[in-house]
Design a protein around this motif. Structure first.
Motif, PDB file in Angstrom:
ATOM      1  N   THR A   1      34.414  32.567  49.826  1.00  0.00           N
ATOM      2  CA  THR A   1      33.847  33.683  49.068  1.00  0.00           C
ATOM      3  C   THR A   1      34.092  33.518  47.572  1.00  0.00           C
ATOM      4  O   THR A   1      33.221  33.833  46.744  1.00  0.00           O
ATOM      5  N   ALA A   2      35.258  32.989  47.231  1.00  0.00           N
ATOM      6  CA  ALA A   2      35.622  32.824  45.824  1.00  0.00           C
ATOM      7  C   ALA A   2      34.764  31.779  45.114  1.00  0.00           C
ATOM      8  O   ALA A   2      34.703  31.763  43.875  1.00  0.00           O
ATOM      9  N   LEU A   3      34.097  30.902  45.872  1.00  0.00           N
ATOM     10  CA  LEU A   3      33.195  29.904  45.257  1.00  0.00           C
ATOM     11  C   LEU A   3      32.091  30.587  44.455  1.00  0.00           C
ATOM     12  O   LEU A   3      31.533  29.999  43.521  1.00  0.00           O
TER      13      LEU A   3
ATOM     14  N   LYS B   1      40.878  39.920  45.479  1.00  0.00           N
ATOM     15  CA  LYS B   1      39.695  40.722  45.138  1.00  0.00           C
ATOM     16  C   LYS B   1      39.984  41.666  43.968  1.00  0.00           C
ATOM     17  O   LYS B   1      39.225  42.598  43.720  1.00  0.00           O
ATOM     18  N   ASP B   2      41.070  41.395  43.277  1.00  0.00           N
ATOM     19  CA  ASP B   2      41.487  42.268  42.176  1.00  0.00           C
ATOM     20  C   ASP B   2      40.427  42.287  41.075  1.00  0.00           C
ATOM     21  O   ASP B   2      39.672  41.331  40.883  1.00  0.00           O
ATOM     22  N   SER B   3      40.379  43.387  40.341  1.00  0.00           N
ATOM     23  CA  SER B   3      39.392  43.509  39.261  1.00  0.00           C
ATOM     24  C   SER B   3      39.718  42.597  38.081  1.00  0.00           C
ATOM     25  O   SER B   3      38.848  42.274  37.277  1.00  0.00           O
ATOM     26  N   ASN B   4      40.982  42.168  38.004  1.00  0.00           N
ATOM     27  CA  ASN B   4      41.396  41.296  36.913  1.00  0.00           C
ATOM     28  C   ASN B   4      41.201  39.835  37.320  1.00  0.00           C
ATOM     29  O   ASN B   4      41.743  39.374  38.329  1.00  0.00           O
ATOM     30  N   ALA B   5      40.437  39.084  36.522  1.00  0.00           N
ATOM     31  CA  ALA B   5      40.103  37.698  36.865  1.00  0.00           C
ATOM     32  C   ALA B   5      41.341  36.799  36.921  1.00  0.00           C
ATOM     33  O   ALA B   5      41.426  35.896  37.762  1.00  0.00           O
TER      34      ALA B   5
ATOM     35  N   VAL C   1      44.391  37.643  37.754  1.00  0.00           N
ATOM     36  CA  VAL C   1      45.097  37.929  39.009  1.00  0.00           C
ATOM     37  C   VAL C   1      44.363  37.282  40.183  1.00  0.00           C
ATOM     38  O   VAL C   1      44.990  36.711  41.089  1.00  0.00           O
ATOM     39  N   ARG C   2      43.032  37.361  40.164  1.00  0.00           N
ATOM     40  CA  ARG C   2      42.251  36.725  41.239  1.00  0.00           C
ATOM     41  C   ARG C   2      42.484  35.207  41.265  1.00  0.00           C
ATOM     42  O   ARG C   2      42.666  34.604  42.318  1.00  0.00           O
ATOM     43  N   LYS C   3      42.492  34.614  40.097  1.00  0.00           N
ATOM     44  CA  LYS C   3      42.692  33.159  40.003  1.00  0.00           C
ATOM     45  C   LYS C   3      44.059  32.750  40.556  1.00  0.00           C
ATOM     46  O   LYS C   3      44.180  31.789  41.326  1.00  0.00           O
ATOM     47  N   ILE C   4      45.089  33.482  40.159  1.00  0.00           N
ATOM     48  CA  ILE C   4      46.449  33.196  40.647  1.00  0.00           C
ATOM     49  C   ILE C   4      46.517  33.342  42.168  1.00  0.00           C
ATOM     50  O   ILE C   4      47.121  32.519  42.862  1.00  0.00           O
ATOM     51  N   SER C   5      45.876  34.386  42.668  1.00  0.00           N
ATOM     52  CA  SER C   5      45.904  34.656  44.110  1.00  0.00           C
ATOM     53  C   SER C   5      45.142  33.591  44.885  1.00  0.00           C
ATOM     54  O   SER C   5      45.588  33.132  45.947  1.00  0.00           O
ATOM     55  N   ILE C   6      43.983  33.187  44.366  1.00  0.00           N
ATOM     56  CA  ILE C   6      43.199  32.134  45.019  1.00  0.00           C
ATOM     57  C   ILE C   6      43.981  30.827  45.032  1.00  0.00           C
ATOM     58  O   ILE C   6      44.024  30.115  46.044  1.00  0.00           O
ATOM     59  N   GLU C   7      44.621  30.532  43.933  1.00  0.00           N
ATOM     60  CA  GLU C   7      45.435  29.307  43.852  1.00  0.00           C
ATOM     61  C   GLU C   7      46.541  29.312  44.902  1.00  0.00           C
ATOM     62  O   GLU C   7      46.868  28.282  45.500  1.00  0.00           O
TER      63      GLU C   7
END
Length: 418
Positions: free
Chosen positions: A254-256, A225-229, A231-237
């Protein structure tokens, strides 16, 4: 009488003196004999002592070879101990010639021909830590691989430093090793994530994910849920490493709908990954109604496209109780989306129709085949190939198509696939 008496007295006096002299002579004789006897005893003792010294000397000489052998052994032992004391430092030098693997993987150090160095034991770790700053890249990569074989707290600062490196190979192997010793690495990594810049977080998150531990997932969740996209992408992966955690599935769902396309597409990719590894079926019953609802509620073509692509995956999951898939749950919705005038939504629906092998939509798909949109032609071609329906080649050959390259190329591909 007086004269006789004087004469007798004189004789007695002479006899007395003679007796005294004889006595003195006898005493002198005895003293001489005693001295002679004492002298003999002394001489005998000296001879015996000399003999003892000679004997001991000869005896000591008989032990000389053993004494020499013992001395040589002690000297060699000292030399060997000195050599061994510097062995680990010399081994570090050998790591300069370590052949860096082409692929970063979680293989053991022995798989990378580092067994010799692992066999030295955990005592090798302090030496590696000490020498690390002066090492070249080959040595550093070999070092972080070796550290993954020992649960030594001394390794953690080195592994974290390596994960922050600009060298992606070094950082990748450091993440792998840190994940293998997760018992001592997870908490330090989570703490480090709080302070490092966003561009340095990738391999720290990767290390947590590869451990697949509950504690690690808790450390990753905030960054989804980080403000940086990025970081969010890496975390979702990274959530693909937690296929049995419902919390991970909920975050993916939720990430969809993430505002950044790259993040939402990454969520779709992870769903595909979980399906291919046969983990997604356990969640299909929960996911399908949620997907239908969110598609109905959403009006943004890009987000609807991600939902449709996820439907294309969840629809093929098998219900363990009925033995049936979920295609029927999504078919009508997908067909309706195929009519959309928005290209992202239409492309996603074509993809789903192909995966569902919806033969009833063959004619509609062919009507969209000869399109000005090159991407649409390519996706329709894939869908027609995926239908695996015997009438497709015949139907295609009875129609007239434009001579545009992308159309003719796609037509040839379909006929080749059949």
């Amino acid at each position: 009488k007086k004269a006789l008496s004087a004469s007798q007295i004189a004789k007695k006096e002479v006899a007395r003196k003679q007796k005294e002299e004889a006595k003195k002579e006898s005493e002198k004789q005895k003293l001489a004999e005693s001295l002679q006897k004492l002298k003999g005893t002394v001489e005998k003792g000296e001879k015996k002592e000399i003999k003892g010294k000679i004997y001991r000397s000869l005896k000591n000489r008989s032990k000389l070879p053993a004494i020499i052998a013992c001395s040589v052994f002690l000297a060699l032992t000292a030399v060997f101990a000195w050599y061994k004391s510097g062995e680990k430092e010399r081994v570090v030098e050998e790591l300069k010639f370590f052949e860096i693997p082409e692929k970063v993987d979680l293989l053991s150090a022995r798989k990378y021909n580092l067994g010799k160095f692992v066999d030295i034991g955990a005592s090798f770790v302090p030496v590696l830590v000490k020498k690390y700053p002066q090492m070249n890249d080959n040595q550093k990569i070999a070092t972080v691989i070796i550290m993954g074989e020992f649960k030594d707290n001394l390794s953690i600062p080195i592994l974290i430093e390596a994960m922050l490196s600009e060298n992606s190979t070094l950082a990748g192997f450091a993440a792998c090793s840190a994940s293998k010793i997760y018992e001592i690495s997870i908490q330090p990594i989570i703490e480090k994530l709080k302070t490092v810049p966003n561009e340095k977080k990738k391999y720290l998150i990767d290390a947590l994910a590869k451990s697949s531990q509950d504690e690690a997932l808790l450390g990753i969740v905030p960054f989804c849920k980080d403000s940086n996209a990025v970081v969010r992408k890496i975390s979702i992966e990274s959530l693909s490493y937690f296929p049995k955690k419902k919390e991970a599935i909920d975050i993916l769902f939720t990430a969809l709908l993430d505002s950044e396309k790259e993040v939402s597409e990454q969520a779709v990719s992870v769903f595909h990954n979980l399906y291919n590894k046969q983990f997604l079926g356990d969640y299909a019953e929960i996911l399908y109604p949620k997907l239908l609802k969110v598609l109905s509620d959403n009006k943004e073509p890009d987000k609807k496209a991600n939902i449709l692509r996820t439907m294309a995956v969840v629809g093929l999951c098998i219900n363990k109780e009925t033995g049936e898939n979920y295609v029927s749950k999504f078919r009508n919705t997908v067909r309706e989306s195929f009519k959309s005038e928005f290209l992202p939504e239409k492309l996603a629906s074509v993809y789903a129709l192909g995966r569902f092998q919806d033969e009833e939509m063959m004619s509609e798909l062919m009507d969209s085949f000869d399109s000005d949109e090159v991407e649409l032609t390519y996706r329709v071609a894939e869908a027609l190939s995926n239908l695996n329906y015997k009438d497709v080649p015949e139907k295609l050959l009875t129609k007239k198509w434009s001579k545009r390259n992308h159309v003719l190329e796609s037509l040839a591909k379909i006929l080749f696939d059949y």
